[in-house]
Design a protein around this motif. Structure first.
Motif, short mmCIF file in Angstrom:
data_model
loop_
_atom_site.label_atom_id
_atom_site.label_comp_id
_atom_site.label_asym_id
_atom_site.label_seq_id
_atom_site.Cartn_x
_atom_site.Cartn_y
_atom_site.Cartn_z
N PRO A 83 23.84 82.95 66.77
CA PRO A 83 25.21 82.77 67.89
C PRO A 83 25.38 84.36 68.96
N GLU A 84 24.88 85.76 67.96
CA GLU A 84 25.37 86.90 69.08
C GLU A 84 24.47 87.05 70.07
N THR A 117 23.14 84.58 71.83
CA THR A 117 23.12 83.49 72.92
C THR A 117 24.43 82.49 72.54
N ASN A 118 23.88 81.64 73.53
CA ASN A 118 25.09 81.04 73.74
C ASN A 118 25.17 79.86 74.45
N THR A 119 24.22 79.59 74.23
CA THR A 119 23.45 78.37 75.13
C THR A 119 23.25 77.43 74.23
N TYR A 176 14.98 80.53 69.65
CA TYR A 176 15.31 81.30 70.30
C TYR A 176 14.84 80.90 72.02
N LYS A 235 30.35 83.65 62.01
CA LYS A 235 31.65 84.19 63.17
C LYS A 235 32.63 84.70 62.99
#
Length: 353
Positions: free
Chosen positions: A119-120, A122-124, A207, A245
């Motif tokens: 999550p750090e 990529t947000n896809t 990833y 998060k």
């Protein structure tokens, strides 16, 4: 000057050692770059740096004591153990087993940390595409809903959950067992290398195609399942994800990723390795049956999409094949080694089939 490099390359753990150094360095780099401290994930029987040595010692005793009783009798068990250790457990064999466990541990811890950085970095997510693919492969139906309808949501849920969560202790136990109980050190290196490769290839797949998995993307589809070990694990991962998060520098780890299924890849690695290594038939059959239940559980419990399981099978196959090559356990390498030991020309020992 060339003797040491050649000797290193002939070492069955050369590939696993380099792999663990590379992935460990990568985890350290991103930890520093993201300002997120490395974490030692805990698992079955506590932290891995305690769990693996304990399993090694336990399985060492399990393997040695019956041999001592069989060879020397119950009254002479202790002296028999000492004799077996003195005659069969050289410093080299101990060092090889320790190297396998350390390589496995470094790759696993690095994998868990690199997975946590998702999550750090990529947000896809691509869950929608894989969900649509599931519907196409199941003729317009959702695989989980079909399985719930066919198998029910009571007994099947509990049984599949137990089998799915059983994976957690199975992985370190099988690594320790092969390293300690198999006399051929190259075979132990083969399995340790293959499992270590699973962690590294798993991170690459996470990833390459980031997903959450059905139970996290569409939890309403699994609301009818009773509470079980798998749902408890899912909630634990969810709490860990929220905690990470909120505070990436804290003690929580983000552990949610769908593609590819490392459950499937590692169990397939185990079954394939046992098959090619010629382990006892009953053990091999048990591993293949367990693989079938694992694949079923991933879909039924909402951990993975069909594509995740296919990706897991591919990773497992690559890991076993590369592990065999890196440790000198391919059929070609074995024939070549046998020819060298017999002093016969290599071309005669490796006929084209």
């Amino acid at each position: 000057m060339l003797r040491w490099p050649r000797a290193f390359l002939r070492w069955p753990y050369a590939f696993a050692f380099c792999l663990s150094v590379a992935v460990g360095a990568t985890a350290i780099y991103f930890s520093h770059d993201l300002n997120v401290g490395l974490k030692d994930p805990e698992g079955f029987l506590g932290p891995a740096y305690i769990r693996l040595p304990l399993l090694g010692i336990l399985l060492f005793l399990v393997g040695i004591v019956p041999q001592a009783i069989h060879r020397y009798g119950v009254k002479n068990t202790l002296s028999g153990v000492r004799t077996i250790v003195r005659n069969e457990w050289t410093l080299k064999r101990v060092a090889y087993a320790a190297t396998g466990m350390v390589s496995f541990y470094v790759c696993y811890v690095s994998y868990r940390n690199l997975k946590s950085y998702l999550p750090e970095l990529t947000n896809t997510i691509h869950d929608r595409a894989l969900l649509q693919l599931d519907h196409v492969l199941f003729f317009g139906n959702n695989p989980a809903e079909v399985l719930h309808s066919v198998l029910g949501t009571t007994v099947a849920a509990q049984v599949l959950a137990v089998l799915y969560v059983l994976y957690l202790p199975v992985v370190p136990i099988t690594v320790a067992a092969v390293l300690v109980l198999h006399r051929d050190v190259t075979v132990g290196a083969w399995y340790a290398t293959a499992v270590s490769l699973n962690w590294v290839l798993g991170v690459v797949s996470y990833y390459s195609l980031p997903t959450l998995g059905p139970a996290f993307y569409e939890p309403q589809r699994f609301a009818d399942l009773p509470e079980n070990g798998a749902t408890q694990l899912q909630m634990s991962l969810l709490r860990g994800a929220f905690g990470f998060k909120e505070d990436p520098q804290g003690d929580k780890i983000f552990g949610i990723a769908g593609f590819a299924s490392l459950h499937v890849s590692v169990v397939f690695t185990l079954a394939l390795f046992l098959h090619y290594a010629g382990i006892a038939r009953a053990i091999r059959y048990t591993a293949w049956i367990y693989l079938g239940f694992t694949i079923l559980a991933t879909l039924y419990l909402g951990w993975h999409y069909i594509a995740d399981d296919i990706g897991g099978l591919l990773i497992g196959w690559i890991a076993v094949a590369v592990g065999a090559w890196a440790t000198g356990n391919t059929r070609w390498q074995k024939r070549r080694r046998l020819a060298a030991e017999k002093g016969t020309p290599e071309v005669e020992a490796t006929p084209v089939s």
